[in-house]
Enzyme design. Structure first.
Site, PDB file in Angstrom:
ATOM      1  N   SER A 174       2.467   1.816  -3.463  1.00 57.67           N
ATOM      2  CA  SER A 174       1.493   2.297  -4.446  1.00 57.67           C
ATOM      3  C   SER A 174       1.124   3.753  -4.203  1.00 57.67           C
ATOM      4  O   SER A 174       1.034   4.544  -5.151  1.00 57.67           O
ATOM      5  CB  SER A 174       0.237   1.418  -4.425  1.00 57.67           C
ATOM      6  OG  SER A 174      -0.497   1.583  -3.224  1.00 57.67           O
ATOM      7  N   GLU A 175       0.931   4.138  -2.955  1.00 53.95           N
ATOM      8  CA  GLU A 175       0.522   5.507  -2.666  1.00 53.95           C
ATOM      9  C   GLU A 175       1.617   6.517  -3.000  1.00 53.95           C
ATOM     10  O   GLU A 175       1.335   7.604  -3.511  1.00 53.95           O
ATOM     11  CB  GLU A 175       0.117   5.637  -1.195  1.00 53.95           C
ATOM     12  CG  GLU A 175      -1.170   4.916  -0.836  1.00 53.95           C
ATOM     13  CD  GLU A 175      -2.384   5.448  -1.586  1.00 53.95           C
ATOM     14  OE1 GLU A 175      -2.382   6.641  -1.965  1.00 53.95           O
ATOM     15  OE2 GLU A 175      -3.327   4.676  -1.794  1.00 53.95           O
ATOM     16  N   ILE A 176       2.865   6.172  -2.742  1.00 52.43           N
ATOM     17  CA  ILE A 176       3.953   7.084  -3.086  1.00 52.43           C
ATOM     18  C   ILE A 176       4.110   7.184  -4.598  1.00 52.43           C
ATOM     19  O   ILE A 176       4.329   8.267  -5.146  1.00 52.43           O
ATOM     20  CB  ILE A 176       5.265   6.636  -2.410  1.00 52.43           C
ATOM     21  CG1 ILE A 176       5.176   6.887  -0.891  1.00 52.43           C
ATOM     22  CG2 ILE A 176       6.469   7.374  -3.002  1.00 52.43           C
ATOM     23  CD1 ILE A 176       6.404   6.498  -0.107  1.00 52.43           C
ATOM     24  N   VAL A 216       0.850  -1.201   0.000  1.00 52.73           N
ATOM     25  CA  VAL A 216       0.000   0.000   0.000  1.00 52.73           C
ATOM     26  C   VAL A 216       0.881   1.245   0.000  1.00 52.73           C
ATOM     27  O   VAL A 216       0.642   2.207  -0.743  1.00 52.73           O
ATOM     28  CB  VAL A 216      -0.951   0.003   1.207  1.00 52.73           C
ATOM     29  CG1 VAL A 216      -1.716   1.336   1.278  1.00 52.73           C
ATOM     30  CG2 VAL A 216      -1.930  -1.163   1.128  1.00 52.73           C
TER      31      VAL A 216
END
Length: 204
Positions: free
Chosen positions: A57-59, A54
């Site tokens: 993916s967010e970065i 997670v």
């Protein structure tokens, strides 16, 4: 009743916070969730509950189109499937891997986070907000994304798109130069979360 704690500008004067009925909130929640069921896109990270995946993916998704991120994300996770392997990776290799989506600062951010997690948390992401926010380069949005998607916490997520949506639907405004940093807007977003489907609501 739900109360928006954001003040609105009217002739440069503050007005009283608006009051919104629970019924209107429920109608909005249902509309958002129904839209998501019909229009969701099957990105691989959306099925993840691994906090590390997670985080990655967010970065990667910051300021970047999700379709461009998808192949890079998959290659990245294949080569560096754990925090330990990322912490021990060489910067040139990481730079080369992330080159197709640009914004190379993300490599340094991922590397610093991984190194700190390895030394202070034995290579695991903490499930506490204050601990996540203490990690280098991790702000409220990414912290809440990890808490929501990996640890199933009922926490809101506010970015430019969320700000725009609440403004269009509810007339919510902010006096902050960066409305997504307005704590009052975060509070409103938290109030808007449905009781039992907050993860899907945030994805929508």
């Amino acid at each position: 009743m739900l109360v928006s704690t954001l003040d609105e500008k009217t002739n440069s004067k503050r007005t009283k916070p608006r009051v919104m009925s629970e019924k209107k909130a429920v109608i909005f929640q249902k509309a958002i969730l129904d839209w998501y069921e019909k229009n969701q896109r099957g990105y691989i990270w959306r099925a993840q509950t691994d906090p590390y995946k997670v985080l990655v993916s967010e970065i990667m998704l910051q300021q970047t189109n999700a379709d461009r991120v998808s192949p890079v994300y998959q290659c990245f996770i294949q080569q560096y499937p754990t925090i330990r392997e990322l912490a021990q990776a060489g910067l040139p290799d990481l730079m080369n891997l992330i080159k197709p989506i640009g914004l190379s600062y993300r490599v340094y951010r991922l590397k610093r986070v991984a190194e700190k997690l390895l030394t202070e948390y034995d290579g695991e992401l903490p499930a506490r907000e204050e601990a996540l926010l203490a990690l280098p380069g991790i702000g409220q949005y990414i912290a809440n994304a990890i808490l929501c998607f990996a640890f199933d916490k009922k926490v809101a997520m506010v970015d430019v798109n969320v700000v725009r949506l609440y403004h269009r639907v509810f007339g919510i405004t902010s006096e902050k130069a960066r409305p997504r940093d307005d704590r009052k807007l975060w509070k409103f977003a938290q109030e808007m979360l449905p009781a039992d489907r907050s993860k899907e609501y945030n994805l929508a």
